[in-house]
Motif scaffolding. Structure first.
Motif, PDB file in Angstrom:
ATOM      1  N   GLY A   1      -9.133  14.040 -16.382  1.00  0.00           N
ATOM      2  CA  GLY A   1     -10.874  13.384 -16.743  1.00  0.00           C
ATOM      3  C   GLY A   1     -11.120  13.244 -18.307  1.00  0.00           C
ATOM      4  O   GLY A   1     -11.892  12.502 -18.669  1.00  0.00           O
ATOM      5  N   SER A   2     -10.235  13.122 -18.609  1.00  0.00           N
ATOM      6  CA  SER A   2      -9.737  13.201 -20.512  1.00  0.00           C
ATOM      7  C   SER A   2      -9.314  11.853 -20.731  1.00  0.00           C
ATOM      8  O   SER A   2     -10.183  11.424 -21.686  1.00  0.00           O
ATOM      9  CB  SER A   2     -10.137  14.112 -21.317  1.00  0.00           C
ATOM     10  OG  SER A   2      -8.757  14.763 -21.048  1.00  0.00           O
TER      11      SER A   2
ATOM     12  N   GLY B   1     -17.048  11.199 -11.440  1.00  0.00           N
ATOM     13  CA  GLY B   1     -15.848   9.993 -12.268  1.00  0.00           C
ATOM     14  C   GLY B   1     -15.983   8.748 -12.208  1.00  0.00           C
ATOM     15  O   GLY B   1     -16.444   8.311 -13.384  1.00  0.00           O
ATOM     16  N   ALA B   2     -16.383   8.522 -10.940  1.00  0.00           N
ATOM     17  CA  ALA B   2     -16.249   7.312 -11.078  1.00  0.00           C
ATOM     18  C   ALA B   2     -17.629   6.531 -10.901  1.00  0.00           C
ATOM     19  O   ALA B   2     -18.477   5.133 -11.338  1.00  0.00           O
ATOM     20  CB  ALA B   2     -16.001   5.995 -10.004  1.00  0.00           C
ATOM     21  N   ALA B   3     -18.716   7.119 -11.330  1.00  0.00           N
ATOM     22  CA  ALA B   3     -20.575   7.194 -11.236  1.00  0.00           C
ATOM     23  C   ALA B   3     -21.050   6.372 -12.594  1.00  0.00           C
ATOM     24  O   ALA B   3     -21.579   5.970 -12.350  1.00  0.00           O
ATOM     25  CB  ALA B   3     -21.442   8.189 -11.077  1.00  0.00           C
TER      26      ALA B   3
ATOM     27  N   VAL C   1      -6.080  -1.291 -18.062  1.00  0.00           N
ATOM     28  CA  VAL C   1      -7.386  -1.500 -17.193  1.00  0.00           C
ATOM     29  C   VAL C   1      -9.232  -1.094 -18.104  1.00  0.00           C
ATOM     30  O   VAL C   1      -9.712  -2.302 -18.094  1.00  0.00           O
ATOM     31  CB  VAL C   1      -7.515  -0.428 -16.100  1.00  0.00           C
ATOM     32  CG1 VAL C   1      -8.775  -0.526 -15.325  1.00  0.00           C
ATOM     33  CG2 VAL C   1      -6.560  -0.273 -14.816  1.00  0.00           C
ATOM     34  N   GLY C   2      -9.048  -1.299 -18.838  1.00  0.00           N
ATOM     35  CA  GLY C   2      -9.889  -1.410 -19.986  1.00  0.00           C
ATOM     36  C   GLY C   2     -10.195  -2.155 -20.883  1.00  0.00           C
ATOM     37  O   GLY C   2     -10.897  -3.098 -21.169  1.00  0.00           O
TER      38      GLY C   2
ATOM     39  N   PRO D   1     -12.279   1.572 -16.026  1.00  0.00           N
ATOM     40  CA  PRO D   1     -11.253   2.649 -16.346  1.00  0.00           C
ATOM     41  C   PRO D   1     -11.820   3.784 -14.948  1.00  0.00           C
ATOM     42  O   PRO D   1     -11.642   4.293 -14.952  1.00  0.00           O
ATOM     43  CB  PRO D   1     -10.969   3.464 -17.569  1.00  0.00           C
ATOM     44  CG  PRO D   1     -11.204   1.952 -18.210  1.00  0.00           C
ATOM     45  CD  PRO D   1     -12.375   1.349 -17.366  1.00  0.00           C
ATOM     46  N   PHE D   2     -13.906   3.835 -15.235  1.00  0.00           N
ATOM     47  CA  PHE D   2     -13.800   5.210 -14.551  1.00  0.00           C
ATOM     48  C   PHE D   2     -13.968   5.291 -12.411  1.00  0.00           C
ATOM     49  O   PHE D   2     -13.886   5.235 -12.350  1.00  0.00           O
ATOM     50  CB  PHE D   2     -15.702   4.915 -14.965  1.00  0.00           C
ATOM     51  CG  PHE D   2     -15.897   5.499 -16.335  1.00  0.00           C
ATOM     52  CD1 PHE D   2     -16.173   6.067 -16.125  1.00  0.00           C
ATOM     53  CD2 PHE D   2     -16.286   3.984 -17.390  1.00  0.00           C
ATOM     54  CE1 PHE D   2     -16.425   7.394 -17.461  1.00  0.00           C
ATOM     55  CE2 PHE D   2     -16.300   5.313 -18.654  1.00  0.00           C
ATOM     56  CZ  PHE D   2     -16.512   6.272 -18.472  1.00  0.00           C
ATOM     57  N   LEU D   3     -13.684   3.419 -12.179  1.00  0.00           N
ATOM     58  CA  LEU D   3     -13.566   3.144 -10.832  1.00  0.00           C
ATOM     59  C   LEU D   3     -12.336   4.298 -10.132  1.00  0.00           C
ATOM     60  O   LEU D   3     -11.995   4.026  -9.625  1.00  0.00           O
ATOM     61  CB  LEU D   3     -13.422   1.537 -10.609  1.00  0.00           C
ATOM     62  CG  LEU D   3     -14.498   1.033 -11.041  1.00  0.00           C
ATOM     63  CD1 LEU D   3     -14.831  -0.154 -11.023  1.00  0.00           C
ATOM     64  CD2 LEU D   3     -15.270   1.584  -9.794  1.00  0.00           C
TER      65      LEU D   3
END
Length: 405
Positions: free
Chosen positions: A31-32, A99-101, A167-168, A175-177
Motif C-alpha cells: 500500500g505504501s 487503491g486504483a481510484a 511502471v511509474g 502504479p495505482f492500477l
C-alpha cells in the motif's frame, strides 16, 4: 434409536491456507511502497496548481498509516462480530478499488481522501489475516507463520517497490492500477479459506484474560509502539544522514535501503531460534539494544560505509520486533476477543510508524540537527533495552514455566 455421533473434528489448515493468508497480509506494505517512487512526479503534477502541495504529497504515501492506526481497533471488532473471511474478502475488494481510484482522479485533495479511506481497507486486511493465523494454528506452527508473515511482507514489499518505480516511468498514474491485482486473490480466498467455528478459533484453553494475560497483552502493545518508533527512523532519516555526508546518488541510497531489508529478513528468520534459546523477554532486550546501537552508529557515522554497518545492525534487530511482540499476544488473547486484540496491535504498530518522524523532528528542534536527535533517541532506546533486560532477569523463573514477555 438415539444418534450419538460425535461432532466433526476441527479442520486443519495447511500450507494452502497459509500461502493465501501470507499474500493477503503483504498487501499492507504494498500500500505504501508501490507509489513511493512516483511521489516526485505527483508533486510536479499538482505542485503548481495546489496550495500546500509540498505538505500534502508525502501524505499520499504516509496518510494511510494514520487511518490504519485509527481504524484497526474498529476493524478488529468487525472481524469478531461479522466473521474473518467475510470481512477479509470485502476489505480486499475495497483495497483494490480504492487503491486504483487515484489513477482516475485529477485533484490532489480527492487523491488524498481516497488514500485515507484506502488505509481503512488496509487495516481490515492486516487485522483479519493476522487473526486467521491465530485461529488456524497454535503453538510452534503459529509462531512459524508469524515469522513467515514478516518475511513475506519484506520480500513482497521490495518486489513492488521496484515494480512501482518501473511502471511509474511512463506515468505517475500507472502504479495505482497495480492495486487491482489483489482482485485475483478473491476467488482463491473464497475457495481456500473458511470461517473458523468458535471451537476452531479457540486453539487453546484460554477463554478470558486474567491479570497475567492482560499484562502480556499490554507488554506486546507497548513493545510494538516503542519498537516502531525506533525502527521507522532508518527508512525515513537515513537518506538525510547519507546526504549530509555528501552522498547524493539515488543508487547508493537505494542500496542502503536494500541492505536494511536484507538485515530485516535475516533478523526475522533468526527470531525462532533466538527465542527458543533465550526466551521472549531477553529477545525484547536484545532487539531494542540492536536498534539502539544501530541508531547511535548511524548518527555518528562519518562515511557511507559506516552508515551501511549501522543500518545492518538496526535492521537485524527490527526483523525480530514484530514476531516477538505478536507471538505472545496471540498466545494470550481469548478467542472471543482475538480480532479486537490484533486490531489494537495493528493500531499500535502503525501509530508508532506515523509518530516516529514527528518525535525526531521535535527532538531536532532542540538539538538543531537530525543526527543529534537520532543519537538522543538511541540513548533512550538503549535505556529501555536495559530496563527490559533487568525485568527479564527478575522473571527468568516464571510461574508454571511461562515464557515472560
Amino acid at each position: 434409536m438415539t444418534n450419538t455421533a460425535s461432532p466433526p473434528a476441527p479442520r486443519q489448515a495447511t500450507g494452502k491456507q497459509g500461502a493465501v493468508i501470507l499474500l493477503g497480509g503483504s498487501l499492507t506494505i504494498v500500500g505504501s511502497v508501490m507509489i513511493a517512487p512516483v511521489l516526485p512526479k505527483i508533486g510536479a503534477e499538482f505542485g503548481p496548481t495546489t496550495a500546500h502541495a509540498d505538505a500534502l504529497v508525502p501524505l499520499v504515501a504516509a496518510g494511510p498509516a494514520l487511518t490504519i492506526a485509527l481504524f484497526a481497533p474498529i476493524a478488529g471488532w468487525m472481524a469478531d462480530r461479522f466473521g474473518r473471511k467475510a470481512m477479509l474478502m470485502l476489505a480486499t475488494l475495497l483495497y483494490a478499488l480504492l487503491g486504483a481510484a487515484p489513477s482516475q482522479l485529477n485533484e490532489l485533495s480527492h487523491i488524498l481522501a481516497t488514500r485515507l479511506l484506502f488505509g481503512c481497507a488496509e487495516a481490515m486486511v492486516m487485522t483479519c489475516c493476522t487473526t486467521l493465523i491465530g485461529d488456524y494454528w497454535q503453538g510452534a506452527d503459529r509462531s512459524r507463520y508469524v515469522g513467515r508473515q514478516v518475511v513475506t511482507i519484506a520480500v513482497i514489499g521490495s518486489i513492488f517497490f521496484v515494480l512501482g518505480g518501473a511502471v511509474g516511468e511512463t506515468s505517475w498514474r500507472a502504479p495505482f492500477l497495480l492495486y487491482l491485482l489483489p482482485l485475483l486473490l478473491l476467488p482463491v480466498m473464497a475457495a481456500t479459506l473458511w470461517e473458523p467455528t468458535r471451537a476452531e478459533r479457540r486453539n487453546g484453553p484460554r477463554t478470558t484474560l486474567d491479570r497475567a494475560a492482560w499484562g502480556r497483552v499490554a507488554t506486546a502493545y507497548t513493545l510494538i509502539f516503542l519498537g516502531m518508533l525506533a525502527s521507522f527512523i532508518v527508512p525515513v532519516q537515513s537518506p538525510v544522514v547519507i546526504a549530509g555526508l555528501g552522498v547524493t546518488s539515488s543508487t547508493l541510497i537505494g542500496l542502503c535501503a536494500g541492505l536494511g531489508l536484507l538485515a530485516t529478513l535475516a533478523g526475522a528468520m533468526a527470531w525462532p531460534l533466538v527465542r527458543r534459546r533465550i526466551g521472549t523477554a531477553f529477545v525484547n532486550a536484545l532487539l531494542l539494544g540492536l536498534l539502539a546501537v544501530g541508531l547511535w552508529l548511524m548518527a555518528r557515522a562519518d562515511s557511507y560505509n559506516a552508515v551501511l554497518v549501522a543500518v545492518a545492525i538496526h535492521g537485524f534487530g527490527g526483523g525480530m520486533l514484530v514476531p516477538n511482540a505478536l507471538a505472545p499476544l496471540l498466545e494470550n488473547l481469548p478467542e472471543s476477543a482475538r480480532a479486537r486484540g490484533v486490531g489494537g496491535f495493528t493500531s499500535c504498530l502503525y501509530l508508532g510508524q506515523f509518530v516516529s518522524p514527528i518525535v525526531i523532528a521535535i527532538i531536532a528542534a532542540t538539538t538543531h540537527s537530525i543526527p543529534s536527535a537520532i543519537a538522543v533517541f538511541s540513548v533512550a532506546t538503549l535505556a529501555l533495552a536495559g530496563t527490559w533486560l533487568l525485568v527479564g532477569a527478575r522473571r527468568a523463573r516464571p510461574a508454571h514455566g511461562a515464557d515472560p514477555a
